[in-house]
Design a protein around this motif. Structure first.
Motif, PDB file in Angstrom:
ATOM      1  N   ALA A 200     -13.331  10.270   2.933  1.00  0.00           N
ATOM      2  CA  ALA A 200     -12.469   9.208   3.460  1.00  0.00           C
ATOM      3  C   ALA A 200     -13.281   8.025   3.984  1.00  0.00           C
ATOM      4  CB  ALA A 200     -11.581   9.764   4.579  1.00  0.00           C
ATOM      5  N   GLN A 201     -14.519   8.259   4.409  1.00  0.00           N
ATOM      6  CA  GLN A 201     -15.338   7.170   4.907  1.00  0.00           C
ATOM      7  C   GLN A 201     -15.702   6.190   3.797  1.00  0.00           C
ATOM      8  OE1 GLN A 201     -18.664   8.340   7.359  1.00  0.00           O
ATOM      9  NE2 GLN A 201     -17.678  10.245   7.954  1.00  0.00           N
ATOM     10  N   VAL A 202     -15.739   6.668   2.559  1.00  0.00           N
ATOM     11  CA  VAL A 202     -16.119   5.824   1.427  1.00  0.00           C
ATOM     12  C   VAL A 202     -14.891   5.252   0.733  1.00  0.00           C
ATOM     13  CG1 VAL A 202     -17.323   5.769  -0.796  1.00  0.00           C
ATOM     14  CG2 VAL A 202     -18.232   7.142   1.091  1.00  0.00           C
ATOM     15  N   TYR A 203     -13.892   6.096   0.491  1.00  0.00           N
ATOM     16  CA  TYR A 203     -12.750   5.697  -0.335  1.00  0.00           C
ATOM     17  C   TYR A 203     -11.486   5.385   0.460  1.00  0.00           C
ATOM     18  CZ  TYR A 203     -15.681   7.614  -4.008  1.00  0.00           C
ATOM     19  OH  TYR A 203     -16.720   7.866  -4.859  1.00  0.00           O
ATOM     20  N   SER A 204     -11.497   5.550   1.780  1.00  0.00           N
ATOM     21  CA  SER A 204     -10.333   5.340   2.642  1.00  0.00           C
ATOM     22  C   SER A 204      -9.211   6.334   2.373  1.00  0.00           C
ATOM     23  CB  SER A 204      -9.789   3.906   2.497  1.00  0.00           C
ATOM     24  OG  SER A 204     -10.746   2.969   2.891  1.00  0.00           O
ATOM     25  N   LEU A 205      -9.408   7.285   1.466  1.00  0.00           N
ATOM     26  CA  LEU A 205      -8.433   8.324   1.157  1.00  0.00           C
ATOM     27  C   LEU A 205      -9.153   9.664   1.174  1.00  0.00           C
ATOM     28  CD1 LEU A 205      -6.638   6.611  -1.875  1.00  0.00           C
ATOM     29  CD2 LEU A 205      -5.750   6.809   0.440  1.00  0.00           C
ATOM     30  N   ASP A 206      -8.453  10.710   1.601  1.00  0.00           N
ATOM     31  CA  ASP A 206      -9.115  12.010   1.709  1.00  0.00           C
ATOM     32  C   ASP A 206      -8.890  12.897   0.489  1.00  0.00           C
ATOM     33  OD1 ASP A 206      -6.459  12.373   2.200  1.00  0.00           O
ATOM     34  OD2 ASP A 206      -6.701  13.024   4.281  1.00  0.00           O
ATOM     35  N   TYR A 207      -8.147  12.424  -0.506  1.00  0.00           N
ATOM     36  CA  TYR A 207      -7.998  13.164  -1.756  1.00  0.00           C
ATOM     37  C   TYR A 207      -7.712  12.165  -2.878  1.00  0.00           C
ATOM     38  CZ  TYR A 207      -2.970  12.456  -1.293  1.00  0.00           C
ATOM     39  OH  TYR A 207      -1.731  11.883  -1.171  1.00  0.00           O
ATOM     40  N   LEU A 208      -7.948  12.599  -4.120  1.00  0.00           N
ATOM     41  CA  LEU A 208      -7.735  11.715  -5.261  1.00  0.00           C
ATOM     42  C   LEU A 208      -6.262  11.769  -5.662  1.00  0.00           C
ATOM     43  CD1 LEU A 208      -9.241   9.866  -7.255  1.00  0.00           C
ATOM     44  CD2 LEU A 208      -9.443  11.824  -8.792  1.00  0.00           C
ATOM     45  N   PRO A 209      -5.541  10.656  -5.526  1.00  0.00           N
ATOM     46  CA  PRO A 209      -4.109  10.674  -5.830  1.00  0.00           C
ATOM     47  C   PRO A 209      -3.847  10.430  -7.317  1.00  0.00           C
ATOM     48  CG  PRO A 209      -4.708   8.551  -4.923  1.00  0.00           C
ATOM     49  CD  PRO A 209      -5.977   9.383  -4.954  1.00  0.00           C
ATOM     50  N   PHE A 210      -2.800  11.030  -7.834  1.00  0.00           N
ATOM     51  CA  PHE A 210      -2.348  10.828  -9.210  1.00  0.00           C
ATOM     52  C   PHE A 210      -0.904  10.319  -9.160  1.00  0.00           C
ATOM     53  CE2 PHE A 210      -5.776  13.799  -9.626  1.00  0.00           C
ATOM     54  CZ  PHE A 210      -6.352  13.561 -10.868  1.00  0.00           C
ATOM     55  N   ALA A 211      -0.614   9.283  -9.936  1.00  0.00           N
ATOM     56  CA  ALA A 211       0.752   8.765 -10.016  1.00  0.00           C
ATOM     57  C   ALA A 211       1.053   8.393 -11.462  1.00  0.00           C
ATOM     58  CB  ALA A 211       0.916   7.550  -9.099  1.00  0.00           C
ATOM     59  N   PRO A 212       1.332   9.402 -12.319  1.00  0.00           N
ATOM     60  CA  PRO A 212       1.635   9.099 -13.729  1.00  0.00           C
ATOM     61  C   PRO A 212       2.942   8.343 -13.862  1.00  0.00           C
ATOM     62  CG  PRO A 212       2.063  11.416 -13.238  1.00  0.00           C
ATOM     63  CD  PRO A 212       1.418  10.841 -12.014  1.00  0.00           C
ATOM     64  N   ARG A 213       2.955   7.367 -14.773  1.00  0.00           N
ATOM     65  CA  ARG A 213       4.162   6.579 -15.027  1.00  0.00           C
ATOM     66  C   ARG A 213       4.558   6.688 -16.490  1.00  0.00           C
ATOM     67  NH1 ARG A 213       3.160   0.564 -13.046  1.00  0.00           N
ATOM     68  NH2 ARG A 213       1.677   0.759 -14.781  1.00  0.00           N
ATOM     69  N   ALA A 214       5.853   6.713 -16.747  1.00  0.00           N
ATOM     70  CA  ALA A 214       6.343   6.801 -18.121  1.00  0.00           C
ATOM     71  C   ALA A 214       5.943   5.566 -18.925  1.00  0.00           C
ATOM     72  CB  ALA A 214       7.866   6.966 -18.122  1.00  0.00           C
ATOM     73  N   LEU A 215       5.931   4.405 -18.287  1.00  0.00           N
ATOM     74  CA  LEU A 215       5.569   3.170 -18.983  1.00  0.00           C
ATOM     75  C   LEU A 215       4.141   3.236 -19.514  1.00  0.00           C
ATOM     76  CD1 LEU A 215       6.210   0.274 -19.831  1.00  0.00           C
ATOM     77  CD2 LEU A 215       5.452  -0.475 -17.550  1.00  0.00           C
ATOM     78  N   ASP A 216       3.239   3.848 -18.738  1.00  0.00           N
ATOM     79  CA  ASP A 216       1.855   3.992 -19.212  1.00  0.00           C
ATOM     80  C   ASP A 216       1.803   4.833 -20.475  1.00  0.00           C
ATOM     81  OD1 ASP A 216       0.886   2.467 -17.141  1.00  0.00           O
ATOM     82  OD2 ASP A 216       0.525   4.188 -15.834  1.00  0.00           O
ATOM     83  N   GLY A 217       2.616   5.903 -20.531  1.00  0.00           N
ATOM     84  CA  GLY A 217       2.643   6.737 -21.732  1.00  0.00           C
ATOM     85  C   GLY A 217       3.110   5.959 -22.945  1.00  0.00           C
TER      86      GLY A 217
END
Length: 419
Positions: free
Chosen positions: A368-385
């Motif tokens: 979190a000190q480097v990335y400001s987040l404590d885990y890698l988030p995933f947010a798949p979107r249908a439009l990307d597919g």
């Protein structure tokens, strides 16, 4: 089923005289699968980073903040806050007093940004004062018999709410006493002496956003004003608006209503560099990982070229039976597209499964000190597919143009002369 599609499907399923053609076809399908899956996963990660950063920023900060241009404090803040809260599109307003301080506990110390707040109003513009441990209740004022508000805590030591990482730095727990040292000191014959005061930790919040968890602490507004020697002055009025993407427009309206000497800033201005970097990262990621699909398309070109060479006699026989050159061209176009379609479907399935698992199980932890987040988030979107599928099929279609045109130019007499 169309005649050309039927022949193309038969050619893909048929046994090869040359095993290398089948191997290259399988590699082509695998290449498209890996490329499409990689793109879906990469786009899901960048979308997740943008979404989580935006959600955490918006839950931790106000949409619009009003302050003085000269940084001399807002004096008539009660009347001004009440008047501006009635403006169109403004849903909430809360006063605040910001000052940098040094917080220490024993031999441990750390810099922090103290914000003096009125909790009942601050809750309407920020979620930071919802502690994970302890309670924010000691910061709430309560009415006395005369109808005036007094601090809820009867202890001689006033309360403070601090971030999770700051608490870890100080090794502070609920009930611990910390020393808050303000640079706004008193001038004495010995020079400027910083002000300091002891506070009791009554709550620890954990937003998951390192910048706030490591640097933020909250006091009652009256306690902060006494500590900083600011009699009934605040430094900022925070606002929530009904449409966060129009915060700049609402901010200009607030600025005009407040009058001369005031300026506003909004969440988009404060975090423009972060979201611009994420948008650039998404484009670069799409281009770089998209090269995998281009390599797979080259494999499709090679596989179809070798298949045309292998099926030259079959092509000549078909043309001698009256099959037109454009039909031969479509046979190999369909064959390349079938390879692309199979690889794309497998890639989309694999990519969305991995993205769903990453979002559900959060198995990739971050610093979190480097990335400001404590885990890698995933947010798949249908439009990307849809976009990835169109790009994959388009690149594969381009790769089939040369071998399909070569097949259409086969001369039956020349191809069968030595058979």
């Amino acid at each position: 089923m169309r005649f050309e599609l039927f022949i193309a499907a038969r050619y893909l399923r048929a046994k090869r005289r040359q095993a290398v053609v089948g191997v290259i076809t399988a590699i082509s399908i695998a290449g498209v699968t890996v490329g499409v899956a990689s793109l879906i996963i990469a786009l899901a990660i960048t979308n997740g980073m943008r979404r989580d950063l935006q959600e955490r920023l918006l839950s931790s900060t106000a949409h619009v903040e009003l302050m003085r241009v000269q940084d001399d404090g807002i004096r008539n803040w009660r009347e001004l806050t009440a008047r501006l809260a009635l403006l169109p599109h403004v849903t909430a307003a809360a006063p605040g007093l910001y000052e940098p301080v040094l917080i220490s506990r024993g031999a441990r110390s750390g810099g922090a940004m103290i914000k003096g707040i009125i909790p009942s109003e601050e809750r309407t513009v920020s979620d930071l004062i919802r502690p994970t441990l302890g309670s924010v209740a000691p910061l709430d004022p309560v009415p006395n018999d005369d109808g005036q508000t007094v601090p809820a805590a009867n202890s001689a030591i006033p309360p403070v709410l601090i971030g999770y990482d700051l608490a870890d730095t100080l090794d502070a727990k609920i009930g611990s006493t910390v020393m808050v040292i303000s640079p706004q000191g008193d001038l004495t014959p010995y020079g400027l002496v910083p002000k300091y005061q002891r506070f009791q930790v009554v709550g620890i919040f954990h937003s998951g956003f390192y910048q706030y968890d490591h640097e933020m602490a909250f006091l009652r507004l009256a306690d902060a004003q006494r500590l900083f020697g600011e009699p009934d002055i605040i430094s900022v009025i925070s606002f929530k608006v009904d449409d966060l993407y129009h915060a700049d427009r609402v901010g200009r309206a607030i600025e005009q209503a407040a009058g001369p000497g005031f300026m506003t800033t909004n969440w988009m201005e404060q975090n423009r560099e972060i979201f611009r970097a994420l948008a650039l990262e998404q484009v670069v990621t799409f281009i770089v990982i998209g090269l995998i699909v281009c390599v797979a398309a080259l494999n499709i070109l090679i596989a179809l070229t070798m298949m045309v060479m292998e099926k030259t006699r079959d092509i000549a026989v078909l043309m001698s039976f009256g099959v037109r050159p454009e039909q031969i061209r479509r046979i190999f176009l369909f064959q390349g597209l079938l390879i692309s379609v199979v690889g794309t479907i497998l890639g989309l399935t694999l990519g969305y499964v991995v993205a769903w698992a990453g979002h559900h199980y959060r198995f990739i932890q971050l610093d979190a000190q480097v990335y400001s987040l404590d885990y890698l988030p995933f947010a798949p979107r249908a439009l990307d597919g849809v976009i990835v599928a169109l790009v994959s099929l388009g690149v594969s279609l381009l790769a089939t143009l040369y071998p399909s045109s070569s097949a259409a130019r086969v001369l039956p007499a020349e191809a069968l002369r030595y058979e």
